[in-house]
Design a protein around this motif. Structure first.
Motif, PDB file in Angstrom:
ATOM      1  N   THR A  37       0.642   6.460   9.623  1.00 59.62           N
ATOM      2  CA  THR A  37      -0.305   5.346   9.788  1.00 59.62           C
ATOM      3  C   THR A  37      -1.673   5.735   9.248  1.00 59.62           C
ATOM      4  O   THR A  37      -2.079   6.890   9.353  1.00 59.62           O
ATOM      5  N   ALA A  41       3.998   1.674   1.950  1.00 57.34           N
ATOM      6  CA  ALA A  41       3.447   1.252   3.243  1.00 57.34           C
ATOM      7  C   ALA A  41       3.025  -0.202   3.165  1.00 57.34           C
ATOM      8  O   ALA A  41       2.929  -0.782   2.087  1.00 57.34           O
ATOM      9  N   ARG A  87      -7.518   1.128   6.961  1.00 55.51           N
ATOM     10  CA  ARG A  87      -8.346   0.921   5.775  1.00 55.51           C
ATOM     11  C   ARG A  87      -9.002  -0.454   5.820  1.00 55.51           C
ATOM     12  O   ARG A  87      -8.612  -1.319   6.611  1.00 55.51           O
ATOM     13  N   ASP A  99       0.870  -1.182   0.000  1.00 52.27           N
ATOM     14  CA  ASP A  99       0.000   0.000   0.000  1.00 52.27           C
ATOM     15  C   ASP A  99       0.905   1.230   0.000  1.00 52.27           C
ATOM     16  O   ASP A  99       2.134   1.086  -0.076  1.00 52.27           O
ATOM     17  N   VAL A 132       0.326  -3.272   4.884  1.00 53.68           N
ATOM     18  CA  VAL A 132      -0.873  -3.539   5.686  1.00 53.68           C
ATOM     19  C   VAL A 132      -0.486  -4.445   6.847  1.00 53.68           C
ATOM     20  O   VAL A 132       0.173  -5.456   6.656  1.00 53.68           O
ATOM     21  N   VAL A 155      -2.383   0.391   8.178  1.00 47.30           N
ATOM     22  CA  VAL A 155      -1.344   0.496   7.139  1.00 47.30           C
ATOM     23  C   VAL A 155      -0.228   1.373   7.698  1.00 47.30           C
ATOM     24  O   VAL A 155      -0.489   2.482   8.169  1.00 47.30           O
TER      25      VAL A 155
END
Lengths: 457, 436
Positions: free
Chosen positions: B419, A452, B422, A441, A454, B431
């Motif tokens: 941060t 990034a 989601r 992500d 998850v 995330v």
């Protein structure tokens, strides 16, 4: 940037299953050459069994030489698998993904190789059966269960079994993929091995659970194996061996050696199998950072070993350290060991450019293992060759051509087994790579999109 | 910033109580001082306290440095608590004075300085401990600069604000300052990590191994580091619990932090046993006269009960409790285990250092402990010194927490920017940006 190479599932399947579903020419050539070296090793072993241990360089008082050094060395290499796989899995380090399977597989083959060494060293290995099944009941001669020499095979076989389970559990989803792309006997072969895997949620849940449980359970085994190897030395009264620090010193040294071997393996794999999309600069950079920490911790233990060896100023202890540090050829070997395992690689790894260079990392990781082999050699041999009380016949130890052949042969054997493995199973886990792709992500911070990952709540 | 700015009546009550307890420690020290340093056994508990403080409070900045190097995002609210504890280096330095004075002459006894006296051990010990204490303080100060500047700009003019203004050294938060801060923090943290084991080696070799004839325990400094990491993590959990319960920091010290710290706590507890066992099995199999005597002193006879208590509190108890995820993933579970660990750590330090200081003749040859001293219980001055020293550490922490906020404001704010939450596969997922 990190984790920014987007790959499709089809691409991952195609690229990682390439060598499983076809056989490149280089593979046949290398496997054949390694086969010749291995044949040479087994010929040397056969010759030694026929002629006796007299064809080696072993003689009074040095009865532990190259074979035992090689045993400790390969047990050390085997520590790569759990360090990379179990610990990084438990700590959810994302960069572990492309290297876990190769590291685990190397663990298995290194352990097999290490088990071979004491058998050869026994001179007449068939007598091991008398040790397992004592034959002379009337005399009451039994294996001494209080001896670490008995714990050794138990620990190593436990580690080998659990490592094989570890590899196999993580292989199942990939085996199902190969099954679905194979025909004929291969389809049946992979069908049996994949245990009816279809990738339903329950199977994934069980597979994940098994991975976590095995990771946690294998850790104590991992620590115990090299600790017990160290106690082969530590619980004896041989000067310079009877040291309390040996267990963690051996374990952390094994991790140093094992992780370096993983670096070597990753660089070679990347080149041979054209895995540029999977093994990146960032991965060996992360491994190099890990190695800096591990090597420095190992150096601390080495320093403690040295300082406390001199602590009581015992004469016999001083004799051994005098041999190691100031008497050629041991002092030269010591210097090479020290320079190659720490002085050269660690300062070099401080530079980002070196950490991200496959060539530099290949050579520095190879240097570490040259040094670590010498370290074990220097621990073992000078301690035995001193003129101690009741030793009337002593001299230096020089390995024979037979021993060199066997040690060289074990390197060929592990490489051969890894290549054979890669012919039947992918060296990089497909499902781990795909999972990694799912977790990618990014977060927008100002004008910059930062990569990034998850993380589940 | 609101909680930092406000100083309650309850805070002052605690400060007063801790100041009184610290003063009682000074009284205890004075009583011991009046007896002089000839009888070394009088100072065993003082040295055990010195080692305990070094291994708990001064080990806490390692947690900050380590988590920072590992880039653990969950560290953000808790690192300042651990860094603030670097201030206890002052108490450690004060306790080091009588500890060094009580040491026997270096000539003829086992020492890490071998034939290199040149002021050894005193000068080198003070240099070693002093450097560590200084590193800790500079580490704390560097990391606190942005928050000090925020406090400077936020607080109304007062003596406190004036002190904070001085400490903030003109921080304005420009790009260059941030770059220097990040580089400085990594370097200082790395140095602290490297220096701490060396200081523990000094502690163990000088005040424990050097006084026990025949003790050749190369693993002891490494054991001291591992047990210090365990006790430091335990103390962090206790402070987190107290700040959460009484300081109103529920939103910062959440279950995520307790859960995350409980995992290394379990690992350190296993390592506690592993290191102890590695030492024990070597002596047990060695059975040399010197080793047998030392086993009797430290394990089987004189200090058997302290060892058993420590064994339970530092290894068995944490293992039984923390192996369960529901216990790890709670506030009370890790805190309870951590309390036991810190108590066990103190008992273990008593076992190691009081025993060493109760040996009559550390010079004896052959190097076999004879006679084996009996276990030594604390006397009233010892209790006062122990209570006073620990109280003064807590007092210093409380005082510094009103100069430097106990939660790193800039790090928490940075974490929020890195941060997001989601939907992921039908669930909510966090995330986290990987800035490297």
């Amino acid at each position: 940037m990190y984790y920014r190479r987007t790959l499709t599932e089809a691409q991952i399947n195609r690229e990682l299953l390439g060598t499983v579903l076809s056989t490149p020419l280089w593979w046949i050539i290398i496997v054949s050459l390694l086969g010749i070296v291995i044949a040479g090793m087994f010929s040397a072993i056969g010759f030694m069994f026929n002629q006796g241990l007299g064809v080696t360089g072993l003689h009074q008082p040095v009865f532990w030489g190259f074979f035992i050094t090689n045993f400790v060395f390969w047990v050390g290499i085997s520590h790569a698998g759990v360090m990379i796989s179990a610990i990084l899995r438990l700590s959810q380090a994302e960069w572990r993904r492309p290297m876990v399977r190769a590291a685990e597989t190397m663990t298995v083959f290194a352990l097999m190789c290490s088990l071979l060494m004491p058998l050869i060293h026994a001179g007449r290995p068939w007598r091991i059966f008398y040790w397992v099944f004592p034959y002379d009941w009337a005399r009451g001669i039994w294996p001494d269960v209080r001896s670490p020499l008995v714990w050794d095979p138990v620990a190593i076989i436990t580690y080998l079994t659990s490592s094989m389970l570890f590899v196999y559990t993580a292989l199942i989803p990939d085996l199902a993929i190969i099954r679905d792309r194979s025909t004929g006997w291969r389809r049946s072969f992979y069908g049996v091995l994949s245990l009816g895997w279809h990738g339903n949620p329950r199977q994934w849940k069980l597979q994940g659970l098994a991975g976590i449980l095995l990771s946690a359970l294998i850790l104590p085994v991992f620590v115990s194996v090299h600790s017990i190897v160290s106690w082969d030395f530590g619980v004896s009264l041989v000067p310079s061996w009877h040291v309390t620090v040996f267990a963690p010193y051996f374990v952390i040294g094994a991790v140093h050696s094992g992780v370096s071997a993983v670096v070597t393996l990753m660089v070679i794999m990347r080149k041979l199998y054209k895995l540029e999309n999977y093994i990146w600069e960032e991965h060996i950079d992360a491994l190099a950072r890990l190695l800096i920490v591990v090597a420095t911790a190992w150096m601390f233990f080495f320093w403690l070993d040295l300082v406390f060896a001199l602590w009581l100023r015992e004469e016999q202890e001083l004799v051994v350290w005098n041999l190691r540090l100031f008497t050629p050829p041991w002092s030269w070997l010591f210097l090479i060991f020290f320079v190659t395992s720490y002085v050269i690689p660690v300062p070099l790894w401080m530079f980002r450019r070196v950490r991200r260079s496959f060539t530099w990392m290949l050579w520095t990781s190879l240097l570490v293992n040259v040094g670590m082999f010498l370290e074990r050699f220097i621990i073992i041999v000078p301690a035995l060759m001193r003129k101690g009380p009741m030793v009337f016949d002593y001299s230096s130890y020089r390995p024979s051509i037979i021993e060199y052949t066997v040690v060289g042969g074990t390197i060929a054997l592990v490489s051969f087994l890894l290549l054979m493995f890669s012919k039947f199973f992918p060296l990089i886990p497909l499902w781990e790579e795909k999972e990694g792709q799912l977790l990618i992500d990014e977060i927008q911070i100002g004008k910059i999109a930062v990569p990034a990952l998850v993380k589940e709540h | 910033m609101g909680r930092f700015e406000h100083i309650s009546q309850r805070y002052w009550s605690w400060v007063t109580l801790l100041a009184v307890l610290s003063a009682l420690g000074v009284v205890g020290f004075w009583i011991r001082l009046s007896d002089g340093f000839d009888d070394r056994s009088n100072w065993g508990y003082t040295v055990a306290t010195l080692s305990f403080l070094l291994s708990t409070f001064m080990a806490m900045p390692i947690i900050s440095a380590g988590l920072r190097l590992a880039k653990a995002h969950w560290r953000r609210p808790i690192t300042r608590v651990t860094e603030n504890m670097a201030i206890t280096g002052i108490v450690v330095m004060l306790l080091l004075i009588p500890a060094v004075a009580a040491l026997p002459d270096i000539n003829g006894r086992l020492t890490i300085w071998f034939e290199f006296p040149l002021g050894a051990p005193g000068v080198w010990d003070f240099m070693g401990y002093g450097t560590l204490a200084l590193l800790g303080l500079v580490f704390l100060w560097t990391l606190a600069l942005p928050d000090l500047a925020a406090a400077r700009d936020h607080l109304p003019p007062s003596k406190r604000q004036s002190l904070i203004r001085t400490l903030a050294v003109g921080w304005t938060g420009n790009t260059r300052q941030w770059r220097v801060l990040h580089m400085g923090v990594l370097t200082l943290g790395g140095f602290y990590l490297l220096f701490y084991p060396l200081v523990q080696t000094l502690m163990v070799s000088e005040f424990h191994a050097g006084l026990l004839p025949g003790l050749k325990d190369a693993i002891a400094p490494a054991t001291a580091v591992v047990t210090a990491l365990q006790a430091g993590t335990g103390m962090t959990l206790i402070v987190m619990y107290l700040m959460r319960r009484f300081g109103g920091y529920e939103n910062y010290f959440t279950i995520d932090q307790f859960w995350a710290l409980a995992k290394p706590l379990l690992a350190f507890s296993l390592l506690w046993f592993y290191f102890w066992w590695s030492s024990f099995i070597t002596f047990w199999y060695g059975r040399q006269p010197g080793e047998t005597a030392l086993l009797k002193l430290l394990v089987l006879d004189s200090y058997r009960i302290p060892l058993m208590l420590s064994f339970f509190l530092n290894f068995l108890g944490p293992l039984i409790a923390l192996v369960w995820n529901p216990v790890r993933r709670s506030i009370w579970g890790p805190t309870l285990v951590a309390t036991g660990i810190v108590i066990g750590a103190f008992i273990n330090h008593v076992r190691l250092y009081v025993s060493a200081f109760s040996v009559d003749d550390p010079f004896q040859i052959p190097r076999v402990l004879d006679p084996i001293p009996a276990g030594q219980l604390p006397e009233a001055p010892d209790v006062l010194i122990v209570v006073g020293a620990i109280s003064s550490c807590v007092l210093l922490f409380m005082l510094v927490s009103k100069i430097i906020p106990v939660v790193s404001i800039w790090e928490v704010a940075e974490g929020l920017r890195l941060t997001k939450v989601r939907r992921f596969l039908g669930r909510y997922a966090r995330v986290i940006a990987k800035s490297h």
